[in-house]
Design a protein around this motif. Structure first.
Motif, PDB file in Angstrom:
ATOM      1  N   SER A 136     -18.025  22.666 -45.392  1.00 24.01           N
ATOM      2  CA  SER A 136     -18.215  22.011 -46.689  1.00 24.01           C
ATOM      3  C   SER A 136     -19.692  22.007 -47.074  1.00 24.01           C
ATOM      4  O   SER A 136     -20.030  22.216 -48.237  1.00 24.01           O
ATOM      5  CB  SER A 136     -17.642  20.594 -46.690  1.00 24.01           C
ATOM      6  N   VAL A 137     -20.568  21.775 -46.115  1.00 23.73           N
ATOM      7  CA  VAL A 137     -22.002  21.785 -46.419  1.00 23.73           C
ATOM      8  C   VAL A 137     -22.402  23.157 -46.939  1.00 23.73           C
ATOM      9  O   VAL A 137     -23.074  23.282 -47.965  1.00 23.73           O
ATOM     10  CB  VAL A 137     -22.845  21.390 -45.180  1.00 23.73           C
ATOM     11  N   LYS A 138     -21.976  24.203 -46.262  1.00 25.07           N
ATOM     12  CA  LYS A 138     -22.330  25.563 -46.697  1.00 25.07           C
ATOM     13  C   LYS A 138     -21.786  25.854 -48.085  1.00 25.07           C
ATOM     14  O   LYS A 138     -22.488  26.393 -48.947  1.00 25.07           O
ATOM     15  CB  LYS A 138     -21.801  26.585 -45.692  1.00 25.07           C
ATOM     16  N   TRP A 139     -20.529  25.488 -48.328  1.00 18.55           N
ATOM     17  CA  TRP A 139     -19.917  25.758 -49.628  1.00 18.55           C
ATOM     18  C   TRP A 139     -20.602  24.981 -50.729  1.00 18.55           C
ATOM     19  O   TRP A 139     -20.912  25.523 -51.783  1.00 18.55           O
ATOM     20  CB  TRP A 139     -18.421  25.421 -49.591  1.00 18.55           C
ATOM     21  N   PHE A 140     -20.856  23.701 -50.499  1.00 20.98           N
ATOM     22  CA  PHE A 140     -21.484  22.881 -51.530  1.00 20.98           C
ATOM     23  C   PHE A 140     -22.924  23.312 -51.802  1.00 20.98           C
ATOM     24  O   PHE A 140     -23.380  23.265 -52.939  1.00 20.98           O
ATOM     25  CB  PHE A 140     -21.420  21.397 -51.189  1.00 20.98           C
ATOM     26  N   GLU A 141     -23.628  23.746 -50.774  1.00 22.92           N
ATOM     27  CA  GLU A 141     -24.985  24.247 -51.011  1.00 22.92           C
ATOM     28  C   GLU A 141     -24.946  25.451 -51.961  1.00 22.92           C
ATOM     29  O   GLU A 141     -25.758  25.557 -52.876  1.00 22.92           O
ATOM     30  CB  GLU A 141     -25.668  24.633 -49.699  1.00 22.92           C
ATOM     31  N   LYS A 142     -23.999  26.344 -51.747  1.00 28.86           N
ATOM     32  CA  LYS A 142     -23.864  27.503 -52.631  1.00 28.86           C
ATOM     33  C   LYS A 142     -23.473  27.066 -54.041  1.00 28.86           C
ATOM     34  O   LYS A 142     -24.035  27.544 -55.030  1.00 28.86           O
ATOM     35  CB  LYS A 142     -22.804  28.470 -52.082  1.00 28.86           C
ATOM     36  N   ALA A 143     -22.520  26.176 -54.146  1.00 22.46           N
ATOM     37  CA  ALA A 143     -22.078  25.707 -55.462  1.00 22.46           C
ATOM     38  C   ALA A 143     -23.215  24.995 -56.193  1.00 22.46           C
ATOM     39  O   ALA A 143     -23.406  25.186 -57.395  1.00 22.46           O
ATOM     40  CB  ALA A 143     -20.872  24.788 -55.312  1.00 22.46           C
ATOM     41  N   LEU A 144     -23.979  24.185 -55.472  1.00 23.02           N
ATOM     42  CA  LEU A 144     -25.076  23.453 -56.098  1.00 23.02           C
ATOM     43  C   LEU A 144     -26.174  24.395 -56.576  1.00 23.02           C
ATOM     44  O   LEU A 144     -26.828  24.131 -57.583  1.00 23.02           O
ATOM     45  CB  LEU A 144     -25.651  22.412 -55.134  1.00 23.02           C
ATOM     46  N   ALA A 145     -26.360  25.489 -55.870  1.00 28.48           N
ATOM     47  CA  ALA A 145     -27.375  26.456 -56.281  1.00 28.48           C
ATOM     48  C   ALA A 145     -27.060  27.017 -57.664  1.00 28.48           C
ATOM     49  O   ALA A 145     -27.961  27.350 -58.431  1.00 28.48           O
ATOM     50  CB  ALA A 145     -27.477  27.577 -55.254  1.00 28.48           C
ATOM     51  N   HIS A 146     -25.789  27.101 -58.008  1.00 30.70           N
ATOM     52  CA  HIS A 146     -25.373  27.656 -59.291  1.00 30.70           C
ATOM     53  C   HIS A 146     -24.776  26.608 -60.221  1.00 30.70           C
ATOM     54  O   HIS A 146     -24.460  26.925 -61.366  1.00 30.70           O
ATOM     55  CB  HIS A 146     -24.341  28.769 -59.063  1.00 30.70           C
ATOM     56  N   PHE A 184     -31.529  15.189 -46.078  1.00 34.34           N
ATOM     57  CA  PHE A 184     -32.558  14.679 -46.989  1.00 34.34           C
ATOM     58  C   PHE A 184     -32.799  15.625 -48.160  1.00 34.34           C
ATOM     59  O   PHE A 184     -33.060  15.171 -49.281  1.00 34.34           O
ATOM     60  CB  PHE A 184     -33.857  14.358 -46.253  1.00 34.34           C
ATOM     61  N   ALA A 185     -32.676  16.915 -47.934  1.00 38.91           N
ATOM     62  CA  ALA A 185     -32.802  17.856 -49.049  1.00 38.91           C
ATOM     63  C   ALA A 185     -31.706  17.591 -50.075  1.00 38.91           C
ATOM     64  O   ALA A 185     -31.956  17.591 -51.293  1.00 38.91           O
ATOM     65  CB  ALA A 185     -32.733  19.297 -48.540  1.00 38.91           C
ATOM     66  N   MET A 186     -30.504  17.320 -49.602  1.00 34.44           N
ATOM     67  CA  MET A 186     -29.387  17.049 -50.510  1.00 34.44           C
ATOM     68  C   MET A 186     -29.520  15.677 -51.168  1.00 34.44           C
ATOM     69  O   MET A 186     -29.177  15.509 -52.338  1.00 34.44           O
ATOM     70  CB  MET A 186     -28.054  17.162 -49.771  1.00 34.44           C
ATOM     71  N   TYR A 204     -24.861  14.369 -53.164  1.00 36.43           N
ATOM     72  CA  TYR A 204     -24.811  13.180 -52.307  1.00 36.43           C
ATOM     73  C   TYR A 204     -23.767  13.354 -51.200  1.00 36.43           C
ATOM     74  O   TYR A 204     -24.039  13.089 -50.019  1.00 36.43           O
ATOM     75  CB  TYR A 204     -24.494  11.935 -53.140  1.00 36.43           C
ATOM     76  N   ASP A 205     -22.580  13.811 -51.561  1.00 37.23           N
ATOM     77  CA  ASP A 205     -21.517  14.002 -50.564  1.00 37.23           C
ATOM     78  C   ASP A 205     -21.903  15.068 -49.542  1.00 37.23           C
ATOM     79  O   ASP A 205     -21.561  14.959 -48.362  1.00 37.23           O
ATOM     80  CB  ASP A 205     -20.202  14.378 -51.243  1.00 37.23           C
ATOM     81  N   THR A 206     -22.615  16.084 -49.992  1.00 37.89           N
ATOM     82  CA  THR A 206     -23.093  17.115 -49.068  1.00 37.89           C
ATOM     83  C   THR A 206     -24.111  16.515 -48.095  1.00 37.89           C
ATOM     84  O   THR A 206     -24.106  16.838 -46.905  1.00 37.89           O
ATOM     85  CB  THR A 206     -23.704  18.293 -49.846  1.00 37.89           C
ATOM     86  N   ALA A 207     -24.949  15.622 -48.593  1.00 36.26           N
ATOM     87  CA  ALA A 207     -25.895  14.921 -47.716  1.00 36.26           C
ATOM     88  C   ALA A 207     -25.145  14.134 -46.644  1.00 36.26           C
ATOM     89  O   ALA A 207     -25.547  14.113 -45.477  1.00 36.26           O
ATOM     90  CB  ALA A 207     -26.790  13.996 -48.531  1.00 36.26           C
ATOM     91  N   CYS A 208     -24.053  13.500 -47.049  1.00 46.75           N
ATOM     92  CA  CYS A 208     -23.251  12.735 -46.082  1.00 46.75           C
ATOM     93  C   CYS A 208     -22.692  13.641 -44.986  1.00 46.75           C
ATOM     94  O   CYS A 208     -22.763  13.310 -43.798  1.00 46.75           O
ATOM     95  CB  CYS A 208     -22.107  12.022 -46.801  1.00 46.75           C
ATOM     96  N   SER A 209     -22.154  14.780 -45.381  1.00 47.49           N
ATOM     97  CA  SER A 209     -21.608  15.711 -44.391  1.00 47.49           C
ATOM     98  C   SER A 209     -22.702  16.228 -43.468  1.00 47.49           C
ATOM     99  O   SER A 209     -22.519  16.309 -42.251  1.00 47.49           O
ATOM    100  CB  SER A 209     -20.925  16.893 -45.091  1.00 47.49           C
ATOM    101  N   ALA A 210     -23.841  16.576 -44.047  1.00 48.82           N
ATOM    102  CA  ALA A 210     -24.954  17.071 -43.229  1.00 48.82           C
ATOM    103  C   ALA A 210     -25.441  16.000 -42.255  1.00 48.82           C
ATOM    104  O   ALA A 210     -25.712  16.293 -41.083  1.00 48.82           O
ATOM    105  CB  ALA A 210     -26.091  17.538 -44.134  1.00 48.82           C
ATOM    106  N   ALA A 211     -25.530  14.765 -42.725  1.00 48.53           N
ATOM    107  CA  ALA A 211     -25.977  13.676 -41.849  1.00 48.53           C
ATOM    108  C   ALA A 211     -25.019  13.481 -40.689  1.00 48.53           C
ATOM    109  O   ALA A 211     -25.451  13.291 -39.544  1.00 48.53           O
ATOM    110  CB  ALA A 211     -26.113  12.382 -42.649  1.00 48.53           C
TER     111      ALA A 211
END
Length: 107
Positions: free
Chosen positions: A9-19, A47-49, A31-38
């Motif tokens: 999910s982190v990988k997918w959301f990072e890609k989606a957020l980029a676009h 923290f980047a998210m 925010y939700d991606t930050a939660c998964s990464a944490a």
């Protein structure tokens, strides 16, 4: 199984957020991606998210302060800045002098 799904999910959301592709609420997605990464222990990614979520307008500092996904971040020196950004966003969203609507209780 949960860890693998969070990693994906982190990988997918990072890609989606980029676009910003297909995201109804990019701030919440960041925010939700930050939660998964944490939860994965990826503190810098988290923290980047969180930073991105603040830049995109995330404003729920109270929720972030008690979110069970984020305890590993709260002792990091970057935490106060993230919370301050959320509070600033909330203040900008609330017009100056605006009162909260009264709640009427019917007998």
């Amino acid at each position: 199984r949960g860890q693998g799904l969070r990693r994906e999910s982190v990988k997918w959301f990072e890609k989606a957020l980029a676009h910003r592709a297909g995201l109804a609420n990019p701030a919440r997605t960041a925010y939700d991606t930050a939660c998964s990464a944490a939860r994965e222990g990826w503190i810098d990614t988290a923290f980047a998210m969180l930073t991105l979520s603040g830049e995109l307008g995330y404003a729920n500092a109270a929720h972030a302060s008690r979110d069970s996904d984020l305890p590993t971040l709260r002792t990091d020196p970057r935490w106060p800045a993230a919370i301050e950004r959320f509070k600033t966003n909330a203040a900008k969203a609330q017009p100056p002098g605006a009162a909260k609507p009264a709640v009427s209780v019917k007998p």
